[in-house]
Write a protein that holds these residues in place. Sequence first.
Motif, PDB file in Angstrom:
ATOM      1  N   LEU A 128       0.762  -1.075  -0.062  1.00 40.85           N
ATOM      2  CA  LEU A 128       0.011  -0.074   0.326  1.00 40.85           C
ATOM      3  C   LEU A 128       0.802   1.222   0.054  1.00 40.85           C
ATOM      4  O   LEU A 128       0.496   2.426  -0.722  1.00 40.85           O
ATOM      5  CB  LEU A 128      -0.997  -0.172   1.195  1.00 40.85           C
ATOM      6  CG  LEU A 128      -1.847  -1.361   1.216  1.00 40.85           C
ATOM      7  CD1 LEU A 128      -2.744  -1.139   2.388  1.00 40.85           C
ATOM      8  CD2 LEU A 128      -2.755  -1.161  -0.029  1.00 40.85           C
ATOM      9  N   ALA A 129       1.879   1.206   0.599  1.00 42.27           N
ATOM     10  CA  ALA A 129       2.724   2.358   0.692  1.00 42.27           C
ATOM     11  C   ALA A 129       3.409   2.767  -0.610  1.00 42.27           C
ATOM     12  O   ALA A 129       3.296   3.547  -0.864  1.00 42.27           O
ATOM     13  CB  ALA A 129       3.782   2.320   1.738  1.00 42.27           C
ATOM     14  N   ILE A 130       3.941   1.501  -1.289  1.00 39.93           N
ATOM     15  CA  ILE A 130       4.605   1.658  -2.768  1.00 39.93           C
ATOM     16  C   ILE A 130       3.239   2.166  -3.704  1.00 39.93           C
ATOM     17  O   ILE A 130       3.734   2.993  -4.376  1.00 39.93           O
ATOM     18  CB  ILE A 130       5.286   0.497  -3.177  1.00 39.93           C
ATOM     19  CG1 ILE A 130       6.496   0.104  -2.004  1.00 39.93           C
ATOM     20  CG2 ILE A 130       5.795   0.621  -4.524  1.00 39.93           C
ATOM     21  CD1 ILE A 130       7.131  -0.924  -2.255  1.00 39.93           C
ATOM     22  N   ALA A 131       2.474   1.685  -3.411  1.00 41.50           N
ATOM     23  CA  ALA A 131       1.095   1.865  -4.461  1.00 41.50           C
ATOM     24  C   ALA A 131       0.771   3.192  -4.328  1.00 41.50           C
ATOM     25  O   ALA A 131       0.648   4.079  -5.032  1.00 41.50           O
ATOM     26  CB  ALA A 131      -0.008   1.039  -4.028  1.00 41.50           C
ATOM     27  N   ALA A 132       0.644   3.975  -2.980  1.00 39.34           N
ATOM     28  CA  ALA A 132       0.100   5.052  -2.795  1.00 39.34           C
ATOM     29  C   ALA A 132       1.145   5.953  -3.075  1.00 39.34           C
ATOM     30  O   ALA A 132       0.829   7.138  -3.837  1.00 39.34           O
ATOM     31  CB  ALA A 132       0.117   5.233  -1.114  1.00 39.34           C
ATOM     32  N   SER A 133       2.465   5.794  -3.020  1.00 37.51           N
ATOM     33  CA  SER A 133       3.652   6.863  -3.493  1.00 37.51           C
ATOM     34  C   SER A 133       3.577   6.774  -4.912  1.00 37.51           C
ATOM     35  O   SER A 133       3.856   7.979  -5.413  1.00 37.51           O
ATOM     36  CB  SER A 133       4.973   6.238  -2.729  1.00 37.51           C
ATOM     37  OG  SER A 133       5.724   7.235  -2.911  1.00 37.51           O
ATOM     38  N   LEU A 134       3.537   6.020  -5.393  1.00 40.10           N
ATOM     39  CA  LEU A 134       3.621   5.777  -7.074  1.00 40.10           C
ATOM     40  C   LEU A 134       2.364   6.435  -7.706  1.00 40.10           C
ATOM     41  O   LEU A 134       2.505   7.003  -8.598  1.00 40.10           O
ATOM     42  CB  LEU A 134       3.704   4.121  -7.638  1.00 40.10           C
ATOM     43  CG  LEU A 134       4.873   3.764  -7.436  1.00 40.10           C
ATOM     44  CD1 LEU A 134       5.002   2.219  -7.969  1.00 40.10           C
ATOM     45  CD2 LEU A 134       6.221   4.509  -8.096  1.00 40.10           C
ATOM     46  N   LEU A 135       1.310   6.281  -6.941  1.00 41.95           N
ATOM     47  CA  LEU A 135       0.095   6.891  -7.525  1.00 41.95           C
ATOM     48  C   LEU A 135      -0.233   8.416  -7.535  1.00 41.95           C
ATOM     49  O   LEU A 135      -0.223   8.946  -8.405  1.00 41.95           O
ATOM     50  CB  LEU A 135      -1.147   6.341  -6.714  1.00 41.95           C
ATOM     51  CG  LEU A 135      -2.763   6.740  -7.137  1.00 41.95           C
ATOM     52  CD1 LEU A 135      -2.869   6.672  -8.537  1.00 41.95           C
ATOM     53  CD2 LEU A 135      -3.754   6.241  -6.044  1.00 41.95           C
ATOM     54  N   CYS A 136       0.485   8.724  -6.315  1.00 40.24           N
ATOM     55  CA  CYS A 136       0.589  10.226  -6.100  1.00 40.24           C
ATOM     56  C   CYS A 136       1.275  11.078  -7.208  1.00 40.24           C
ATOM     57  O   CYS A 136       0.881  11.901  -7.909  1.00 40.24           O
ATOM     58  CB  CYS A 136       1.152  10.701  -4.656  1.00 40.24           C
ATOM     59  SG  CYS A 136       0.285  10.256  -3.419  1.00 40.24           S
ATOM     60  N   GLY A 137       2.562  10.378  -7.593  1.00 37.58           N
ATOM     61  CA  GLY A 137       3.302  10.977  -8.676  1.00 37.58           C
ATOM     62  C   GLY A 137       2.739  10.656  -9.984  1.00 37.58           C
ATOM     63  O   GLY A 137       2.769  11.559 -10.724  1.00 37.58           O
ATOM     64  N   PHE A 138       2.055   9.465 -10.104  1.00 37.75           N
ATOM     65  CA  PHE A 138       1.449   9.380 -11.472  1.00 37.75           C
ATOM     66  C   PHE A 138       0.474  10.672 -11.779  1.00 37.75           C
ATOM     67  O   PHE A 138       0.233  11.055 -12.733  1.00 37.75           O
ATOM     68  CB  PHE A 138       0.840   8.025 -11.313  1.00 37.75           C
ATOM     69  CG  PHE A 138      -0.255   7.584 -12.672  1.00 37.75           C
ATOM     70  CD1 PHE A 138       0.458   7.251 -13.805  1.00 37.75           C
ATOM     71  CD2 PHE A 138      -1.575   7.832 -12.572  1.00 37.75           C
ATOM     72  CE1 PHE A 138      -0.424   6.939 -15.088  1.00 37.75           C
ATOM     73  CE2 PHE A 138      -2.325   7.589 -14.040  1.00 37.75           C
ATOM     74  CZ  PHE A 138      -1.679   7.136 -15.035  1.00 37.75           C
ATOM     75  N   ILE A 139      -0.428  10.817 -10.475  1.00 33.82           N
ATOM     76  CA  ILE A 139      -1.412  11.800 -10.862  1.00 33.82           C
ATOM     77  C   ILE A 139      -0.719  13.101 -11.281  1.00 33.82           C
ATOM     78  O   ILE A 139      -1.347  13.837 -12.250  1.00 33.82           O
ATOM     79  CB  ILE A 139      -2.417  11.997  -9.521  1.00 33.82           C
ATOM     80  CG1 ILE A 139      -3.199  10.428  -9.288  1.00 33.82           C
ATOM     81  CG2 ILE A 139      -3.399  12.910  -9.719  1.00 33.82           C
ATOM     82  CD1 ILE A 139      -3.756  10.504  -8.088  1.00 33.82           C
ATOM     83  N   GLY A 140      -0.027  13.239 -10.609  1.00 34.01           N
ATOM     84  CA  GLY A 140       0.959  14.638 -10.655  1.00 34.01           C
ATOM     85  C   GLY A 140       1.414  14.741 -12.243  1.00 34.01           C
ATOM     86  O   GLY A 140       1.121  15.809 -13.005  1.00 34.01           O
ATOM     87  N   MET A 141       1.972  13.393 -12.895  1.00 32.33           N
ATOM     88  CA  MET A 141       2.454  13.460 -14.149  1.00 32.33           C
ATOM     89  C   MET A 141       1.122  13.465 -15.240  1.00 32.33           C
ATOM     90  O   MET A 141       1.584  14.500 -16.280  1.00 32.33           O
ATOM     91  CB  MET A 141       3.053  12.213 -14.488  1.00 32.33           C
ATOM     92  CG  MET A 141       4.548  12.117 -13.601  1.00 32.33           C
ATOM     93  SD  MET A 141       5.321  10.414 -13.445  1.00 32.33           S
ATOM     94  CE  MET A 141       5.985  10.173 -15.022  1.00 32.33           C
ATOM     95  N   VAL A 142       0.265  12.857 -14.731  1.00 33.42           N
ATOM     96  CA  VAL A 142      -0.764  12.845 -16.000  1.00 33.42           C
ATOM     97  C   VAL A 142      -1.790  14.357 -15.848  1.00 33.42           C
ATOM     98  O   VAL A 142      -2.199  14.891 -17.023  1.00 33.42           O
ATOM     99  CB  VAL A 142      -1.759  11.638 -16.102  1.00 33.42           C
ATOM    100  CG1 VAL A 142      -1.000  10.558 -16.193  1.00 33.42           C
ATOM    101  CG2 VAL A 142      -2.600  11.686 -14.503  1.00 33.42           C
ATOM    102  N   GLU A 143      -1.774  15.032 -14.646  1.00 41.36           N
ATOM    103  CA  GLU A 143      -2.513  16.344 -14.613  1.00 41.36           C
ATOM    104  C   GLU A 143      -1.529  17.479 -14.636  1.00 41.36           C
ATOM    105  O   GLU A 143      -2.158  18.587 -14.512  1.00 41.36           O
ATOM    106  CB  GLU A 143      -3.334  16.124 -13.420  1.00 41.36           C
ATOM    107  CG  GLU A 143      -4.509  15.279 -13.051  1.00 41.36           C
ATOM    108  CD  GLU A 143      -5.246  15.286 -12.025  1.00 41.36           C
ATOM    109  OE1 GLU A 143      -4.891  16.224 -11.182  1.00 41.36           O
ATOM    110  OE2 GLU A 143      -6.236  14.468 -11.845  1.00 41.36           O
ATOM    111  N   GLY A 144      -0.365  17.244 -14.750  1.00 44.17           N
ATOM    112  CA  GLY A 144       0.707  18.251 -15.129  1.00 44.17           C
ATOM    113  C   GLY A 144       0.666  19.271 -13.803  1.00 44.17           C
ATOM    114  O   GLY A 144       0.655  20.343 -13.899  1.00 44.17           O
TER     115      GLY A 144
END
Length: 452
Positions: free
Chosen positions: A361-377
């Motif tokens: 869950l920690a790795i999923a959450a950390s990667l998800l936060c970064g992913f949203i930042g990348m796709v939403e600029g």
Amino acid sequence: MSNNLDQLTDWLKDHKITEVECMIGDLTGITRGKISPTNKFIAEKGMRLPESVLLQTVTGDYVEDDIYYELLDPADIDMICRPDENAVFLVPWAIEPTAQVIHDAYDKQGNPIELSPRNVLKKVLKLYADKGWQPIVAPEMEFYLTKRSDDPDFPLQPPIGRSGRPETGRQSFSIEAANEFDPLFEDVYDWCELQELDLDTLIHEDGTAQMEINFRHGDALSLADQILVFKRTMREAALKHDVAATFMAKPMTGEPGSAMHLHQSIIDKETGKNVFSNDDGTMSDLFLHHIGGLQKFIPELLPLFAPNVNSFRRFLPDTSAPVNVEWGEENRTVGLRVPDAGPQNRRVENRLPGADANPYLAIAASLLCGFIGMVEGINPSAPVVGRGYERRNLRLPLTIEDALERMENSTTIEKYLGKKFITGYVAVKRAEHENFKRVISSWEREFLLFAV
């Protein structure tokens, strides 16, 4: 039976395995499952477990009935657990030749169970795969060695090392202090090698008998599996040497907390290049947006990094733990550190997760936060230069109650992780917190008993 399970069967026979520990990780990170004779395991090609084990708290209780029956079938049906042939490990401390096999959980229609932490991580990794990206992570696990104690009311004490004396004072990076427990760590390294865990370095950390094991960078799902197995291995090795190992976030008063720092970068699957760097070696927009996403959404996912009331005791200024989601280059006083590295190794280190966090869950959450930042600029704030212990803006929730409420009310996070997972996770953590609040602490007895 698939070719993959044929390979697993051959592996079990080649290693003369007589017992298989079939396991999944629950929301709190506890391994649950069944121990099966190898022949039965091969014949059944998996196991069944009640889905309700995923709504069990760390105390063994369950969530409130109304949420329990909202999320689960009233008949308490089983989920179908299938072995992952890439998540098979020996059990070096077992008397009989034994293997532990991590399973994935599905419903009868073959859909992934939403409450399964491993499935949550796989869901996030698919978001990256669909964009042609692959995350690379490198976790660092801190933990304490302590004397064994059968009285939970009694404060933990440093263990006795080879010298016959307990450690005193701060021994950061001390080789001698780490060598005090050489026989134990010889076993740890031998066992981890047998299990093919990608351990890198052992470091003595700031705290008394506090250690850190670093993992080599690699695939996120594989490393989450390895952390689950490593925690079991570390505890077993400690018990063999008559000490205890704990991954609590803040096990001792006046000592630093224990973290699970996550280094993360993203490569382009076609070219193998790190998307965090431009061709000229400078920071890419994707890198800055990744940091922007971490800054914006870590406060909404904090319960996945700090899952227990004890986790929040770590977040104190000037205690080697972050109190914000500011970022900076080569700066250990902020939540998001960018280590000095070449363009292909450019990464960000998320210093927020505690050692007590569920690794999936920690790795999923950390990667998800970064992913949203990348796709939403999402643009980050300006980097911090110098000391960064002020809480500043980008304010983190200060208690587990605040953090759970923030996560529960996040429409963005619900969109990505699903309402069922959010509801179930928050309910489990609230049930644990209700249990905690029933216990009167020694602080209350010491300072309030005769003073109020």
